[in-house]
Design an enzyme around this catalytic site. Sequence first.
Site, PDB file in Angstrom:
ATOM      1  N   GLY A  19     -76.820  42.525 -79.351  1.00 15.33           N
ATOM      2  CA  GLY A  19     -75.674  43.078 -78.650  1.00 15.33           C
ATOM      3  C   GLY A  19     -74.805  42.046 -77.978  1.00 15.33           C
ATOM      4  O   GLY A  19     -73.719  42.367 -77.486  1.00 15.33           O
ATOM      5  N   GLY A  20     -75.266  40.776 -77.918  1.00 14.94           N
ATOM      6  CA  GLY A  20     -74.483  39.734 -77.263  1.00 14.94           C
ATOM      7  C   GLY A  20     -74.278  39.992 -75.789  1.00 14.94           C
ATOM      8  O   GLY A  20     -73.205  39.749 -75.245  1.00 14.94           O
ATOM      9  N   ALA A  22     -76.138  38.822 -72.962  1.00 13.65           N
ATOM     10  CA  ALA A  22     -76.625  37.921 -71.923  1.00 13.65           C
ATOM     11  C   ALA A  22     -75.647  36.777 -71.675  1.00 13.65           C
ATOM     12  O   ALA A  22     -75.574  35.826 -72.469  1.00 13.65           O
ATOM     13  CB  ALA A  22     -78.004  37.381 -72.297  1.00 13.65           C
ATOM     14  N   SER A  28     -77.769  34.213 -77.824  1.00 15.81           N
ATOM     15  CA  SER A  28     -77.374  35.619 -77.787  1.00 15.81           C
ATOM     16  C   SER A  28     -75.905  35.779 -78.135  1.00 15.81           C
ATOM     17  O   SER A  28     -75.520  36.665 -78.909  1.00 15.81           O
ATOM     18  CB  SER A  28     -77.662  36.199 -76.397  1.00 15.81           C
ATOM     19  OG  SER A  28     -77.161  37.510 -76.274  1.00 15.81           O
ATOM     20  N   GLU A 174     -85.410  36.602 -61.206  1.00 14.83           N
ATOM     21  CA  GLU A 174     -85.570  36.680 -62.658  1.00 14.83           C
ATOM     22  C   GLU A 174     -87.012  36.488 -63.107  1.00 14.83           C
ATOM     23  O   GLU A 174     -87.280  36.247 -64.280  1.00 14.83           O
ATOM     24  CB  GLU A 174     -84.664  35.641 -63.316  1.00 14.83           C
ATOM     25  CG  GLU A 174     -83.194  35.803 -62.978  1.00 14.83           C
ATOM     26  CD  GLU A 174     -82.457  36.784 -63.878  1.00 14.83           C
ATOM     27  OE1 GLU A 174     -82.756  36.810 -65.079  1.00 14.83           O
ATOM     28  OE2 GLU A 174     -81.579  37.516 -63.375  1.00 14.83           O
ATOM     29  N   HIS A 249     -82.592  29.966 -67.486  1.00 12.04           N
ATOM     30  CA  HIS A 249     -83.836  30.017 -66.723  1.00 12.04           C
ATOM     31  C   HIS A 249     -84.513  28.645 -66.774  1.00 12.04           C
ATOM     32  O   HIS A 249     -84.304  27.873 -67.722  1.00 12.04           O
ATOM     33  CB  HIS A 249     -84.811  31.056 -67.291  1.00 12.04           C
ATOM     34  CG  HIS A 249     -84.363  32.465 -67.110  1.00 12.04           C
ATOM     35  ND1 HIS A 249     -84.478  33.413 -68.105  1.00 12.04           N
ATOM     36  CD2 HIS A 249     -83.797  33.101 -66.057  1.00 12.04           C
ATOM     37  CE1 HIS A 249     -84.005  34.566 -67.674  1.00 12.04           C
ATOM     38  NE2 HIS A 249     -83.588  34.400 -66.440  1.00 12.04           N
ATOM     39  N   ASN A 362     -81.769  35.909 -80.398  1.00 16.52           N
ATOM     40  CA  ASN A 362     -81.280  36.601 -79.208  1.00 16.52           C
ATOM     41  C   ASN A 362     -81.552  35.783 -77.945  1.00 16.52           C
ATOM     42  O   ASN A 362     -81.334  36.262 -76.828  1.00 16.52           O
ATOM     43  CB  ASN A 362     -81.935  37.980 -79.081  1.00 16.52           C
ATOM     44  CG  ASN A 362     -80.906  39.084 -78.922  1.00 16.52           C
ATOM     45  OD1 ASN A 362     -79.722  38.828 -78.792  1.00 16.52           O
ATOM     46  ND2 ASN A 362     -81.362  40.321 -78.922  1.00 16.52           N
ATOM     47  N   CYS A 368     -90.853  32.925 -73.544  1.00 15.34           N
ATOM     48  CA  CYS A 368     -90.133  34.102 -73.036  1.00 15.34           C
ATOM     49  C   CYS A 368     -90.918  35.386 -73.279  1.00 15.34           C
ATOM     50  O   CYS A 368     -90.802  36.346 -72.515  1.00 15.34           O
ATOM     51  CB  CYS A 368     -88.769  34.225 -73.709  1.00 15.34           C
ATOM     52  SG  CYS A 368     -87.564  32.988 -73.208  1.00 15.34           S
TER      53      CYS A 368
END
Length: 447
Positions: A19-20, A22, A28, A174, A249, A362, A368
């Site tokens: 979905g793009g 982030a 992404s 996060e 991150h 993504n 992750c």
Amino acid sequence: MNAYEVNFDGLVGLTHNYGGLAVGNIASAESALTSSNPREAALQGLEKMKRLSDLGIRQGVLPPQDRPAVSVLRKLGFVGEDAAVIRCVATVAPGLLRACSSASSMWVANAATVSPSADTEDGKVHFTVANLPSQLHRSIEASVTSAVLKRVFSDERYFVHHDPLPSNLYFGDEGAANHMRFCPNHGEAGVEVFVFGRSASRDIPKPLRFPARQSLEASEAIARLHRIKRGKELFVQQNPAAVDAGAFHNDVLAVTNCNVLFYHHAAYPEWEETEAKITKACGWPVHFIRAGEEDITLAEAVRTYLFNSQLLTLRGNEMMILAPAECQESDSARTFLERIVQDGANPIVHVEYVNLRQSMKNGGGPACLRLRVVLTEPELDAVQKNSRVVFDECLYNELKAWIEKHYRERLSPTDLDDPALLRESRAALDELTTILGLGSLYDFQRP
């Protein structure tokens, strides 16, 4: 006391799509609005779990969330039957439907921050679920994440669960992706390092291109909540230039295991000062494996997710690196990893590569996909008595068959308005909670 680092991996959800969504995640953005393969993504993640389990590393699994998140859409004013809500949102706010259909909960390094019982004043394992306020699609995960962790780690003799911090940017949290732990071995008291990208109350350097996500104030609050032993917490700032390069991150450029820090020198504004602080706080020898720009450029480190590898302890206390397949295909990343293994001055003796291309497209690598939870034998026994989330051959076979039965092989963002996708997802999740022994976990399972 014996203790094990158990990697609890998130199962990739049935709505895995590009979905793009982030901001600051370069992979992404580059994959936005292309087609994904949810079945392949889930199987790739499952095979990683299987490989680590076969190596003798204790492995757990956490379920995905219910998507599309129709309950969230209803809170935003959309009404009618589920199918009508989805079609309406697809017409008037397709970006909102993509956000509420994201399978991002698979990246459970962002699910929570975890402090082992050896580190805490009360001798219990502490969990604080991340509030993830910086990205809409992730900010809606906290309540279900909390329910999952409380169900899996339910024995109050061993586990303490804290509510997510207030959901605002002042306390932007996060999760474990910005948390590192150093220790002589997993069962001994360690030093917990909280890495922040910004401060809501103090004047510190900020990135210019992308927003920093983790706040210092959130990190300080979690350290207090977890009752970490005095003097055994450390706060370190991310390099703003690294955030602007796509290291949204800390775990994009750094990973620890026991007394080893594997990182890119650009991860922190002053790497020499950071190493000195860690050395002083630990009081035992620490191996710093640092890559400079001459070894691998910052851009290439972000592209390959070299430092989002998993750093793992094997039998005999030797260590291995589980790196993305993209590192094997990169001359600089592969050469640097080969040099590490050949260097007898550090405990890393082996490198393996894993194909996680669906996740990588993504913006999520091996690290992750896992939440690290250090557990003593009684704590691990309590988890196993309460559910079936700890990995074994039988569970692997059941999950593989479940994925092959329920997951689509192709999904584009324009497919998200298909009401059948919601029905398929819920039927699969209903079956999954039975497989994992989690009971009625989701809202749709309750009358």
